[in-house]
Design a protein around this motif. Structure first.
Motif, PDB file in Angstrom:
ATOM      1  N   ALA A 124       0.862  -1.186   0.000  1.00 46.51           N
ATOM      2  CA  ALA A 124       0.000   0.000   0.000  1.00 46.51           C
ATOM      3  C   ALA A 124       0.894   1.231   0.000  1.00 46.51           C
ATOM      4  O   ALA A 124       1.747   1.374   0.894  1.00 46.51           O
ATOM      5  CB  ALA A 124      -0.916   0.017   1.217  1.00 46.51           C
ATOM      6  N   ASP A 125       0.722   2.086  -0.984  1.00 48.60           N
ATOM      7  CA  ASP A 125       1.534   3.309  -1.074  1.00 48.60           C
ATOM      8  C   ASP A 125       0.799   4.280  -1.991  1.00 48.60           C
ATOM      9  O   ASP A 125       0.358   3.888  -3.073  1.00 48.60           O
ATOM     10  CB  ASP A 125       2.924   2.979  -1.629  1.00 48.60           C
ATOM     11  N   PRO A 126       0.644   5.551  -1.571  1.00 49.08           N
ATOM     12  CA  PRO A 126      -0.057   6.517  -2.415  1.00 49.08           C
ATOM     13  C   PRO A 126       0.738   6.919  -3.659  1.00 49.08           C
ATOM     14  O   PRO A 126       0.166   7.491  -4.585  1.00 49.08           O
ATOM     15  CB  PRO A 126      -0.256   7.725  -1.486  1.00 49.08           C
ATOM     16  N   PRO A 165       6.794   7.339   6.334  1.00 47.84           N
ATOM     17  CA  PRO A 165       7.389   8.362   7.200  1.00 47.84           C
ATOM     18  C   PRO A 165       6.859   8.220   8.629  1.00 47.84           C
ATOM     19  O   PRO A 165       5.745   7.732   8.851  1.00 47.84           O
ATOM     20  CB  PRO A 165       6.940   9.666   6.537  1.00 47.84           C
ATOM     21  N   ASN A 166       7.650   8.686   9.597  1.00 47.24           N
ATOM     22  CA  ASN A 166       7.389   8.385  11.013  1.00 47.24           C
ATOM     23  C   ASN A 166       5.989   8.764  11.504  1.00 47.24           C
ATOM     24  O   ASN A 166       5.374   8.036  12.296  1.00 47.24           O
ATOM     25  CB  ASN A 166       8.420   9.111  11.894  1.00 47.24           C
ATOM     26  N   HIS A 167       5.468   9.926  11.056  1.00 45.21           N
ATOM     27  CA  HIS A 167       4.189  10.408  11.596  1.00 45.21           C
ATOM     28  C   HIS A 167       3.012   9.537  11.167  1.00 45.21           C
ATOM     29  O   HIS A 167       1.926   9.686  11.720  1.00 45.21           O
ATOM     30  CB  HIS A 167       3.946  11.862  11.185  1.00 45.21           C
ATOM     31  N   PHE A 181      14.251  -2.974  14.591  1.00 54.00           N
ATOM     32  CA  PHE A 181      15.631  -2.599  14.895  1.00 54.00           C
ATOM     33  C   PHE A 181      16.545  -3.629  14.244  1.00 54.00           C
ATOM     34  O   PHE A 181      16.967  -4.603  14.880  1.00 54.00           O
ATOM     35  CB  PHE A 181      15.843  -2.522  16.409  1.00 54.00           C
ATOM     36  N   ASP A 182      16.835  -3.402  12.971  1.00 55.02           N
ATOM     37  CA  ASP A 182      17.584  -4.396  12.201  1.00 55.02           C
ATOM     38  C   ASP A 182      18.982  -4.634  12.763  1.00 55.02           C
ATOM     39  O   ASP A 182      19.560  -5.702  12.566  1.00 55.02           O
ATOM     40  CB  ASP A 182      17.683  -3.946  10.738  1.00 55.02           C
ATOM     41  N   GLN A 183      19.533  -3.626  13.494  1.00 57.45           N
ATOM     42  CA  GLN A 183      20.930  -3.771  13.916  1.00 57.45           C
ATOM     43  C   GLN A 183      21.103  -4.819  15.007  1.00 57.45           C
ATOM     44  O   GLN A 183      22.203  -5.327  15.196  1.00 57.45           O
ATOM     45  CB  GLN A 183      21.468  -2.421  14.342  1.00 57.45           C
TER      46      GLN A 183
HETATM   47  N1  LIG Z   1      15.917   0.335   9.914  1.00 60.79           N
HETATM   48  C1  LIG Z   1      16.593   1.153   9.135  1.00 60.79           C
HETATM   49  O1  LIG Z   1      17.798   1.047   8.999  1.00 60.79           O
HETATM   50  C2  LIG Z   1      15.857   2.226   8.386  1.00 60.79           C
HETATM   51  C3  LIG Z   1      16.445   2.831   7.261  1.00 60.79           C
HETATM   52  C4  LIG Z   1      15.726   3.805   6.581  1.00 60.79           C
HETATM   53  C5  LIG Z   1      14.460   4.179   7.010  1.00 60.79           C
HETATM   54  N2  LIG Z   1      13.922   3.599   8.123  1.00 60.79           N
HETATM   55  C6  LIG Z   1      12.589   3.993   8.582  1.00 60.79           C
HETATM   56  O2  LIG Z   1      11.643   3.517   7.620  1.00 60.79           O
HETATM   57  C7  LIG Z   1      10.609   4.459   7.431  1.00 60.79           C
HETATM   58  C8  LIG Z   1      10.575   4.863   5.959  1.00 60.79           C
HETATM   59  O3  LIG Z   1      11.804   5.461   5.602  1.00 60.79           O
HETATM   60  P1  LIG Z   1      12.276   5.551   4.062  1.00 60.79           P
HETATM   61  O4  LIG Z   1      13.649   6.073   4.069  1.00 60.79           O
HETATM   62  O5  LIG Z   1      12.011   4.259   3.361  1.00 60.79           O
HETATM   63  O6  LIG Z   1      11.294   6.687   3.525  1.00 60.79           O
HETATM   64  P2  LIG Z   1      10.807   6.942   2.023  1.00 60.79           P
HETATM   65  O7  LIG Z   1      10.373   8.351   1.970  1.00 60.79           O
HETATM   66  O8  LIG Z   1      11.835   6.467   1.050  1.00 60.79           O
HETATM   67  O9  LIG Z   1       9.548   5.966   1.875  1.00 60.79           O
HETATM   68  C9  LIG Z   1       8.323   6.200   2.528  1.00 60.79           C
HETATM   69  C10 LIG Z   1       7.207   5.646   1.649  1.00 60.79           C
HETATM   70  O10 LIG Z   1       5.969   5.778   2.362  1.00 60.79           O
HETATM   71  C11 LIG Z   1       4.992   6.151   1.406  1.00 60.79           C
HETATM   72  N3  LIG Z   1       3.817   6.721   2.062  1.00 60.79           N
HETATM   73  C12 LIG Z   1       3.559   8.017   2.368  1.00 60.79           C
HETATM   74  N4  LIG Z   1       2.334   8.111   2.933  1.00 60.79           N
HETATM   75  C13 LIG Z   1       1.823   6.846   2.997  1.00 60.79           C
HETATM   76  C14 LIG Z   1       0.595   6.307   3.460  1.00 60.79           C
HETATM   77  N5  LIG Z   1      -0.350   7.069   4.001  1.00 60.79           N
HETATM   78  N6  LIG Z   1       0.401   4.954   3.327  1.00 60.79           N
HETATM   79  C15 LIG Z   1       1.352   4.174   2.792  1.00 60.79           C
HETATM   80  N7  LIG Z   1       2.534   4.644   2.325  1.00 60.79           N
HETATM   81  C16 LIG Z   1       2.774   5.967   2.439  1.00 60.79           C
HETATM   82  C17 LIG Z   1       5.710   7.119   0.470  1.00 60.79           C
HETATM   83  O11 LIG Z   1       5.027   7.286  -0.757  1.00 60.79           O
HETATM   84  C18 LIG Z   1       7.052   6.406   0.319  1.00 60.79           C
HETATM   85  O12 LIG Z   1       7.025   5.498  -0.762  1.00 60.79           O
HETATM   86  C19 LIG Z   1      10.905   5.601   8.395  1.00 60.79           C
HETATM   87  O13 LIG Z   1      10.192   5.414   9.582  1.00 60.79           O
HETATM   88  C20 LIG Z   1      12.388   5.485   8.656  1.00 60.79           C
HETATM   89  O14 LIG Z   1      12.780   5.995   9.912  1.00 60.79           O
HETATM   90  C21 LIG Z   1      14.590   2.632   8.803  1.00 60.79           C
END
Ligand SMILES: NC(=O)c1ccc[n+]([C@@H]2O[C@H](COP(=O)([O-])OP(=O)(O)OC[C@H]3O[C@@H](n4cnc5c(N)ncnc54)[C@H](O)[C@@H]3O)[C@@H](O)[C@H]2O)c1
Length: 343
Positions: free
Chosen positions: A42-44, A80-82, A129-131
């Motif tokens: 699911a992704d917009p 995104p986090n929010h 927490f992949d690490q």
């Molecule tokens: N564990 C790790 O090492 C690691 C690494 C990178 C990011 N993250 C976390 O993963 C999350 C995403 O980060 P990212 O870098 O992939 O961001 P990103 O911006 O590349 O991807 C976010 C995706 O969410 C989608 N999105 C936005 N609104 C949405 C909704 N309402 N429903 C579904 N999808 C929606 C966006 O279109 C986008 O494709 C964050 O919480 C970030 O902190 C973790």
């Protein structure tokens, strides 16, 4: 409830909410490497949906159809986090287990609301927490438990990168409303969780200072955190969005009375890096053997989550209480820095 025998034989069916960088490049290859199946996304963003379709997944603009699909046995949230809170609450209402990316949420209040929803629905929840699934970190944990450094006195972590305002086409990391903070919110949860994993005890006391030194955006681009565990191990954690990528910016040290473990470039999404033990008497340095050194932390994480759903988990690999504690530490770190998450 999940049919444990089905996914043990056919591979866990995953639905992914938020198919951006981390989902596409690490989590989906990881879940497939762990024998799972990408069922739906699911992704917009239409481009993200096209990429999901090319992988054979059902692609939805919105999460409802994904959550209604009985072939989706587990949900991975990487928005995104929010947006973590809404996705987790909806998955919980649908009775699906969830693995949600770090930070758990954009604020402590949102994380607490998520925890309520998880408990009320009785689903299994883990923060990604992949690490704690990196092979080098497993080797370090075992070495520390085996006395390789004697009595642990301190852990020092540097985990930094370069994130400027134009880092991504839509750089939500630089937006306090969507990220919940800056480098501290994004990177410090990894270090705090890793300390807990390596020592088997969490940081309890925390202090911090933040900076907005280099990047022009409204969130912190660097932070120093200072912590202490219940047994008295000191923890120093430097996180930053203002560190050139060519510098040594991913380093982990565990210091003790009998030696030190030094890990370079193990912190991050990929396997690899180098680990040494330095002897405390002579200062001699020897490589620390790492089993399955080339295994993807994300594949190991997805495999661990699938085992947990089958009831074969290793005890506390995933813990809602621990993840909430980490969110409390982040909130206290921002408070100690005298800054709202956006300063
Ligand atoms: N564990 C790790 O090492 C690691 C690494 C990178 C990011 N993250 C976390 O993963 C999350 C995403 O980060 P990212 O870098 O992939 O961001 P990103 O911006 O590349 O991807 C976010 C995706 O969410 C989608 N999105 C936005 N609104 C949405 C909704 N309402 N429903 C579904 N999808 C929606 C966006 O279109 C986008 O494709 C964050 O919480 C970030 O902190 C973790």
């Amino acid at each position: 409830m999940l049919d444990a025998t089905t996914h043990a034989t056919t591979g866990l069916g995953w639905g992914v909410i938020g198919f951006g960088w981390v989902a596409r490049d690490y989590a989906v290859p990881g879940l497939q490497g762990a024998g799972g199946r990408l069922v739906a996304v699911a992704d917009p963003d239409p481009a993200a949906r096209r990429q999901a379709s090319a992988l054979g997944a059902a692609a939805h603009a919105e999460a409802d159809a994904l959550l209604a699909d009985p072939a989706v046995q587990a949900v991975y949230v990487a928005t995104p986090n929010h947006l973590h809170r809404a996705a987790v609450e909806r998955a919980a209402a649908a009775g699906k287990p969830v693995l949600c990316e770090k930070p758990m949420a954009a604020s402590l209040a949102e994380a607490e609301a998520m925890a309520e929803a998880v408990r009320a629905a009785g689903i299994r929840y883990g923060t990604a927490f992949d690490q704690r699934h990196h092979p080098a970190h497993a080797a370090i944990r075992a070495a520390v438990a085996g006395g390789a450094v004697g009595t642990v006195t301190a852990i020092r972590i540097a985990y930094a990168c370069w994130v400027d305002a134009g880092w991504a086409s839509d750089n939500w990391r630089a937006d306090a409303a969507r990220a919940g903070g800056g480098a501290l919110m994004d990177l410090a949860p990894h270090g705090l969780d890793l300390v807990d994993y390596l020592l088997g005890e969490p940081v309890e006391e925390i202090a911090a200072l933040t900076q907005r030194r280099v990047q022009g955006y409204a969130v912190d681009d660097g932070a120093m955190l200072l912590g202490r565990t219940g047994s008295g191990v000191l923890v120093q954690l430097h996180v930053a969005y203002n560190c050139p990528e060519a510098l040594p910016r991913r380093q982990l040290e565990v210091l003790g009375t009998a030696g030190q473990i030094l890990a370079e470039r193990t912190m991050g999404q990929a396997p690899g890096g180098r680990v040494w033990r330095i002897d405390g008497r002579l200062g001699l340095r020897a490589p620390l053997p790492v089993a399955e050194a080339g295994a993807s932390p994300f594949a190991r994480q997805m495999a661990a989550f699938a085992r947990w759903l089958r009831g074969e988990g290793e005890g506390d690999t995933f813990s809602l209480a621990r993840d909430l504690h980490t969110m409390r530490l982040i909130a206290r770190a921002y408070a100690a820095a005298g800054s709202a998450p956006c300063r």
